[in-house]
Each structure stands twice: as C-alpha cells, then as structure tokens.
Design an enzyme around this catalytic site. Structure first.
Site, short mmCIF file in Angstrom:
data_model
loop_
_atom_site.label_atom_id
_atom_site.label_comp_id
_atom_site.label_asym_id
_atom_site.label_seq_id
_atom_site.Cartn_x
_atom_site.Cartn_y
_atom_site.Cartn_z
N ARG A 257 -6.72 18.08 4.12
CA ARG A 257 -7.38 18.66 2.98
C ARG A 257 -8.67 19.18 3.28
NH1 ARG A 257 -7.26 12.38 0.51
NH2 ARG A 257 -5.01 11.85 1.27
N ARG B 86 -1.98 -1.71 -3.67
CA ARG B 86 -3.18 -0.88 -3.81
C ARG B 86 -2.97 0.20 -4.78
NH1 ARG B 86 -4.05 4.20 0.33
NH2 ARG B 86 -6.19 4.86 -0.41
N HIS C 7 -10.91 5.06 -1.63
CA HIS C 7 -10.80 4.27 -0.23
C HIS C 7 -12.07 2.83 -0.46
CE1 HIS C 7 -9.85 7.92 2.20
NE2 HIS C 7 -8.75 7.24 2.07
N GLU D 12 -7.58 -3.06 4.49
CA GLU D 12 -7.68 -2.82 3.41
C GLU D 12 -6.49 -3.97 2.83
OE1 GLU D 12 -7.00 1.40 4.25
OE2 GLU D 12 -7.65 1.90 2.14
N ASN E 157 0.94 -1.25 -0.16
CA ASN E 157 0.03 -0.11 -0.03
C ASN E 157 1.07 1.25 -0.14
OD1 ASN E 157 -1.74 2.19 0.77
ND2 ASN E 157 -2.80 0.99 2.39
C1 LIG Z 1 -7.26 8.20 -1.55
C2 LIG Z 1 -6.84 8.49 -0.16
O1 LIG Z 1 -7.31 9.35 0.18
O2 LIG Z 1 -6.30 7.73 0.58
P1 LIG Z 1 -5.36 7.93 1.93
O3 LIG Z 1 -6.38 8.35 2.85
O4 LIG Z 1 -4.54 6.81 2.25
O5 LIG Z 1 -4.45 9.36 1.51
MG LIG Z 2 -5.67 4.59 5.17
#
Ligand SMILES: CC(=O)OP(=O)(O)O
Ligand SMILES: [Mg+2]
Ligand SMILES: Nc1ncnc2c1ncn2[C@@H]1O[C@H](COP(=O)(O)OP(=O)(O)O)[C@@H](O)[C@H]1O
Length: 403
Positions: A244, A94, A183, A387, A10
C-alpha cells in the site's frame, strides 16, 4: 469443570490466523494459519502445542473463509481440541473496522453483525472476511459467545483535531468520513508492554508505537491513550507498506482518472495491492529487499529509502504531537526483525534524544528489549506484539464478567 479456553480468529482478506489458548495461564494449545484462500494452492499449517507432536501441513484448494474455518475445526478435532469441547468458553474475532460504534470488545448479536456489515465499504478487504469468520463460528457453536475485538477501538480516544480531515464538515459527517486508525489491539498491547519494560505505569508513559508488518502504522500514545495514528478512514493512509502507498496527494487519483483513464476499482487495486514496497521494487518482503540491497540493487535501495523517509517523518510528527516522548517501540514482522530498518529510522535524531546502540540492535530475541544506549534520554525498544493473546485476554475478561 469450568470453561477456560478461547479460540482466537484473525481473518485477513486471504488468510486466517488462529490460536487456541487456555486462559488459566494464557498458554497456547494450538496455533495455525490458512493462507491463499480462494486459490488452487491454499495452504493450512496447524501446530498442536499440547504434546510436542510437530506441525501438520496441507496444500489444496480452500474456496472461501467458511471452508477455511471448517478445515481448522477438523484439524483441532484431530488433537482432541475440537470446537465441540465443553472447555471452550468463547471465540474471539479480530474485526478490523468498528467505525465509531465500538470502543470496547463486544459480544456479537444480530445488531453487531449488521453494523460490521454496514462498515464494509470502508474496509472492503477485511470486514467481509471477519463477518464470514463470525458467522461460520456461530454455525459451528451457536451456544458460545462470539466476541468481536476491533482494530479501531483503541483509537477512539483521538481528539477531533487528529480524527477529522480538513474537508467540508457536512459532507464528512454525511458519509462518516474521518480518521479511525487500525492495528489498535497491537498498539494498545505494545504501549502497555513498553511501559512494563521501563518499569513504569502505562498511565504515565508517552510512547510512539511503530507497527511495521505487511500493513504498517504508527501511533502516538499519551499516558496510555491514543492521541494520533497514521491510518485513516481505511488502512491505506500513512506509512509506506508492503503493497500500500500510504500518504500521497489525493489529486493523484483525479490525475490517474482524467489523464490515465483508470477506473475507481483499478486505482483502488493499484494503491492497495500494487504500491508500497512491491510497487517501488517488485518485492514486499523486507528480507528480500535487504538481500537485494546487499547485492547493490538500486531499485531495492530506493524503495528502502522511501520507506525510511516516511517512517522518520512520522517519528518526528508524533514527537511534536506528544511534546515529551519516553519511548519509541518497534513491533510486528519488520519492526521486530529488521535491525537495519530500526537503525535507519532513528539515524540523525540524536538531537531528539533518539539513538540505537549497534550491539543491542543486533540481538535477536522474542523478548521485549531496549536497543538505545545506556542512559539515553528516550528509550528505543523492540517489543514483540501479540494480537492473538490480547484478543483472547479481552474476550475472556468479557465472558467471565458476563457469567
Ligand atoms: C488493518 C490492517 O492493515 O491490517 P493488516 O496489517 O493485517 O493487513
Ligand atoms: Mg498483522
Ligand atoms: N527476519 C526478518 N527480517 C526482515 N523482515 C522480516 C523478517 N521476518 C519477517 N519480516 C517482514 O515482516 C513482514 C510480515 O509481518 P507481519 O507482522 O507478520 O505482517 P502481517 O500480520 O501484516 O501479515 C514480512 O512481509 C517481512 O517483510
């Protein structure tokens, strides 16, 4: 001797998580993590699980994902679990963005690699790392099947009404602008595990899955199929995350360009890496935010409230999308561990049949469990995601089928 082991990789933007599993009984033989790749203080933590020997840690510069994977291969070899083992059946990767091309786990060939590469502009933080992981693994074991398991695959069942943005159709199609969702491996696993917890078949259960990690997303799963999810073209849309922003008026970007004089790259970095919880209060770890709130820190409290407000809105939205909800499932680092987040997210939703029992919510466990009061109309559950196990299971099923 038949090969029954699967190595799962991953690869994130600056980390690689890995597990080696024996698929005869889905047991783990080794797990580990390389983080801060590209920095002077990269860290590798490797835990063999075959002899109870304990973890080994190593800190030093690891330049890129290729070097990281080679270091992982060396650690595995020290335990007699090296990549040269004839017991290794496949390596499962992944891959975050599969666009509309990939709806299933896929054995990697040159065309698959080219498609993952073509999708880099819509997953700039993730797909390059995933590609390097695959190429390095191929170089180490060219004879082995490499299987890509896509974050987007589970969401390809979304109807057009949920997958399309309301923008000019020709422009959207020309640039493949649509909502893909991420996800997915986790949402699929957790929706299924939630049905199991309820003692029902996944095909007859409606679940709202809340995957709250550093990245976070919600999904509406109807009779086992995804009908809506909160992430979009990229993993930036939707919930408030660790770093984010999630949803906001797209005109914020024009405003920052015109009035703030910021460049596209500066705004990209702002919204992906300097926003969300860290932008609001300087911390992205929910443990630290709770600690600060307990000390009376107002900024931490506001960040928490904004996070919860958004989460609650998505619960309400997906309740409406599904019409009938059997369960709401919390998962990933925050969802599995932060009882105050779960309590606050459903507070006041008794009218929808949603409530949390304080004693049940306070239980800490690695097992799937109900936290709603006995006899509640809608089950509220904590369902730990896995996962890596899901990727290993899908990888092995594909390889066994192809033999
Ligand atoms: C797609 C995504 O946001 O993955 P991660 O949470 O692992 O950064
Ligand atoms: Mg994660
Ligand atoms: N005991 C805990 N209490 C509250 N939050 C926690 C706890 N443990 C982990 N977390 C949260 O989980 C986050 C990591 O979640 P995880 O699912 O591992 O994310 P990712 O896979 O995106 O790296 C951390 O940033 C932290 O906010």
């Amino acid at each position: 001797m038949s090969s029954s082991r699967v190595l799962v990789l991953n690869s994130g933007s600056s980390s690689v998580k890995y597990q080696l599993l024996d698929m005869r009984d889905s047991s783990r033989l080794a797990v580990g993590l390389v983080e801060r790749i590209g920095e002077e203080t990269s860290r590798l933590k490797h835990t063999p699980l075959t002899d109870g020997g304990g973890s080994r840690e190593w800190t030093g510069p690891i330049a890129d994902h290729e070097a990281a994977l080679k270091a992982v291969a060396e650690e595995l070899a020290k335990d007699g679990l090296g990549l040269d083992s004839p017991e290794l059946a496949a390596i499962g990767h992944r891959v975050v963005h599969g666009g509309q091309s990939f709806t299933e786990p896929t054995v990697v060939d040159d065309a698959v690699l080219a498609e993952i590469e073509r999708l880099i502009p819509v997953a700039p933080l993730h797909n390059p790392a995933n590609l390097t992981g695959i190429r390095t693994a191929q170089a180490l074991r060219p004879d082995l099947p490499q299987v890509a398991v896509f974050d987007t695959a589970f969401h390809t069942t979304m109807p057009e009404s949920a997958a399309r943005y309301a923008i000019d159709v020709e422009t959207a199609d020309a640039y493949r602008v649509r909502r893909y969702g991420f996800h997915g491996t986790s949402h699929a696993y957790v929706a299924r595990a939630t049905a199991e917890l309820l003692g029902r078949a996944p095909e007859e259960v409606n679940v709202i899955v809340l995957h709250l990690g550093n990245g976070a997303s919600a999904s509406a799963v109807e009779n086992g199929r995804c009908v809506d999810t909160s992430m979009g073209l990229t993993p930036l849309e939707g919930l408030v995350m660790g770093t984010r922003s999630g949803d906001m008026d797209p005109a914020v970007i024009f405003h920052l360009m015109r009035v703030g004089g910021m460049s596209t790259d500066e705004i990209d970095t702002l919204l992906n890496k300097k926003s969300g919880l860290i932008g609001l209060c300087g911390d992205n770890d929910m443990r630290e935010i709770r600690r600060r709130i307990d000390e009376g820190d107002e900024r931490a409290k506001l960040a928490f409230d904004i996070y919860i407000h958004r989460l609650k809105k998505y619960i309400g939205a997906y309740y409406a999308v599904l019409g009938r909800v059997d369960a709401v499932a919390f998962t990933a680092g925050v969802g599995e561990n932060a009882a105050p987040v779960r309590e606050a997210a459903v507070a006041g939703l008794e009218g929808l049949g949603l409530a949390v029992d304080d004693a049940r919510n306070a239980v800490r466990s690695d097992e799937p469990r109900l936290i709603s009061p006995a006899g509640a109309r809608v089950a509220v559950a904590v369902v730990p995601t896995d996962e890596e196990l899901e990727i290993a299971t899908q990888t092995y099923a594909l390889v066994v089928k192809n033999i």
